[in-house]
Scaffold this motif. Structure first.
Motif, short mmCIF file in Angstrom:
data_model
loop_
_atom_site.label_atom_id
_atom_site.label_comp_id
_atom_site.label_asym_id
_atom_site.label_seq_id
_atom_site.Cartn_x
_atom_site.Cartn_y
_atom_site.Cartn_z
N GLU A 147 45.08 66.35 28.89
CA GLU A 147 46.50 66.72 29.02
C GLU A 147 47.38 65.80 28.19
O GLU A 147 48.26 66.25 27.44
N TYR A 175 42.56 74.65 27.73
CA TYR A 175 43.98 74.39 28.02
C TYR A 175 44.64 75.62 28.62
O TYR A 175 45.38 75.53 29.62
N ASP A 176 44.41 76.77 28.03
CA ASP A 176 45.03 78.01 28.52
C ASP A 176 44.58 78.33 29.94
O ASP A 176 45.39 78.76 30.77
N ASP A 179 46.23 76.03 32.49
CA ASP A 179 47.64 76.39 32.69
C ASP A 179 47.82 77.55 33.66
O ASP A 179 48.94 77.84 34.08
N LYS A 180 46.73 78.21 34.01
CA LYS A 180 46.78 79.29 35.00
C LYS A 180 46.37 78.82 36.39
O LYS A 180 46.40 79.60 37.34
N TYR A 184 47.92 72.88 39.38
CA TYR A 184 47.97 72.05 38.17
C TYR A 184 49.21 72.35 37.36
O TYR A 184 50.01 71.47 37.05
N ALA A 185 49.42 73.62 37.04
CA ALA A 185 50.54 74.01 36.18
C ALA A 185 51.89 73.75 36.81
O ALA A 185 52.86 73.42 36.13
N CYS A 186 51.98 73.91 38.15
CA CYS A 186 53.28 73.84 38.82
C CYS A 186 53.63 72.45 39.33
O CYS A 186 54.82 72.15 39.49
N LYS A 189 50.47 68.69 36.57
CA LYS A 189 50.46 68.51 35.11
C LYS A 189 51.76 67.89 34.60
O LYS A 189 52.85 68.28 35.02
N ASP A 191 54.46 67.03 31.36
CA ASP A 191 54.93 67.85 30.23
C ASP A 191 55.04 67.01 28.96
O ASP A 191 54.88 65.79 28.97
N SER A 231 57.14 78.36 29.23
CA SER A 231 56.18 77.69 30.10
C SER A 231 56.33 78.12 31.56
O SER A 231 55.50 77.77 32.39
#
Length: 349
Positions: A147, A175-176, A179-180, A184-186, A189, A191, A231
């Motif tokens: 990351e 990575y993609d 991100d789903k 992790y994404a919300c 992770k 930025d 994003s």
């Protein structure tokens, strides 16, 4: 701390109820009961344990029913591969595996070799993750470092992009896929803006940046801002919020809730920054009343999804935008708020 992030990600993925104790590892006052390094976990029976991957394995055993496959020899081998593939570098939890002992970045060729070996390792999996179609302890072990590389390496060397689908197709696929992953994404992770801020603190001997890094960061800024709105993935956000009653229904509302909970600390910070020459140039509020009014304007705008035309209350857009710009520069993701909530704020800055 990337090692703390490993444990945090495992806790969130297992949906464990936990308390967070933040420890100042840079020389601040520590709680009287704490010694050693972060991360540490004190389990319900009172036992304290450390070492990040041991904690991940224990979380898997206690709470995740083995979904991280932490007892699999194949997964353990993928975890150990991290230590053999990532380069040797100056020890740093803030700028991990980035700099030589003299403070200069590692060579571009060193990073390219690391990324190529990582891509090759991922190519051995049917994917998109390190051990197939589900996140395992291997992904948790690698995630915090990959990351940071994703956002920091383009600052260190021009033309070095870990997410380049042509050069590193399997890494880009990973990575993609990450991100789903909702938690992790919300929430977990970091930025691009935050990991670049870290470089200004821990880059060149903790006293600034080599000139070429500073110019690279300026070039990347516009790209970062343009990507902020893209994003926000509402399907991913809804999956994250649905079984977490303490999380707001949208990233905009989550940002507003965080600001309301922390309004006293935010106002104190505004007034502190307003007294500086930079704060005066930015025309920051200089009194409690003005700061509170500006904060209220931004909260109202966020609660309406960023659209002032949908509210019956008149919003002072100048104050709201000024506050959004200030907070965009001051907050750190994920320490202060999750990436999607921060993106909702960034769009208004």
């Amino acid at each position: 701390c990337p090692y703390s992030e490993r444990v945090w990600l495992a806790m969130e993925m297992a949906n464990v109820t936990y308390d967070t104790i933040r420890i100042d590892n840079t020389g601040g006052t520590r709680p009287h009961y704490f010694s050693g390094q972060t991360p540490q976990v004190r389990w319900p029976e009172g036992k304290t344990q450390s070492e990040s991957m041991d904690l991940v394995y224990e979380i898997d055993r206690r709470y995740a029913n083995g979904i991280f496959q932490s007892q699999s020899m194949e997964v353990r081998e993928l975890v150990s591969q991290f230590n053999s593939i990532f380069p040797r570098a100056r020890p740093s939890s803030r700028a991990a595996f980035l700099f030589q002992m003299n403070g200069e970045p590692l060579w571009k060729s060193t990073f390219e070799a690391t990324l190529k070996k990582t891509d090759d390792l991922l190519s051995c999996s049917p994917g998109p993750f390190f051990h197939g179609s589900q996140v395992t302890a291997a992904d948790i072990a690698w995630a915090p470092f990959l990351e940071r590389y994703r956002y920091q390496l383009p600052c260190l060397h021009q033309g070095l992009d870990p997410a380049n689908p042509v050069v590193y197709p399997h890494l880009k696929r990973w990575y993609d896929a990450m991100d789903k992953i909702p938690v992790y994404a919300c929430r977990v992770k970091g930025d691009a803006a935050s990991w670049r801020k870290v470089l200004t603190m821990a880059g060149f001997g903790n006293s600034g940046l080599p000139p070429q890094i500073e110019s690279n960061m300026e070039e990347l800024l516009a790209k970062e801002e343009a990507a902020a709105m893209a994003s926000i993935d509402m399907d991913v956000w809804h999956a994250y919020a649905k079984d977490r009653p303490y999380v707001q229904p949208t990233p905009h509302m989550e940002a507003a809730a965080i600001m309301i909970r922390n309004r006293r600390a935010i106002i104190k910070d505004i007034l502190k920054q307003a007294s500086t020459s930079v704060g005066k140039r930015q025309q920051l509020p200089s009194s409690d009343k003005e700061a509170d009014e500006s904060l209220r304007a931004l909260v109202e705008l966020l609660l309406n999804g960023g659209d002032a035309s949908t509210t019956e209350i008149s919003i002072d857009m100048r104050k709201a935008e000024c506050m959004a710009t200030f907070l965009d520069h001051r907050i750190c993701v994920p320490r202060d708020m999750g990436a999607m909530a921060a993106s909702a704020l960034k769009v208004m800055a």
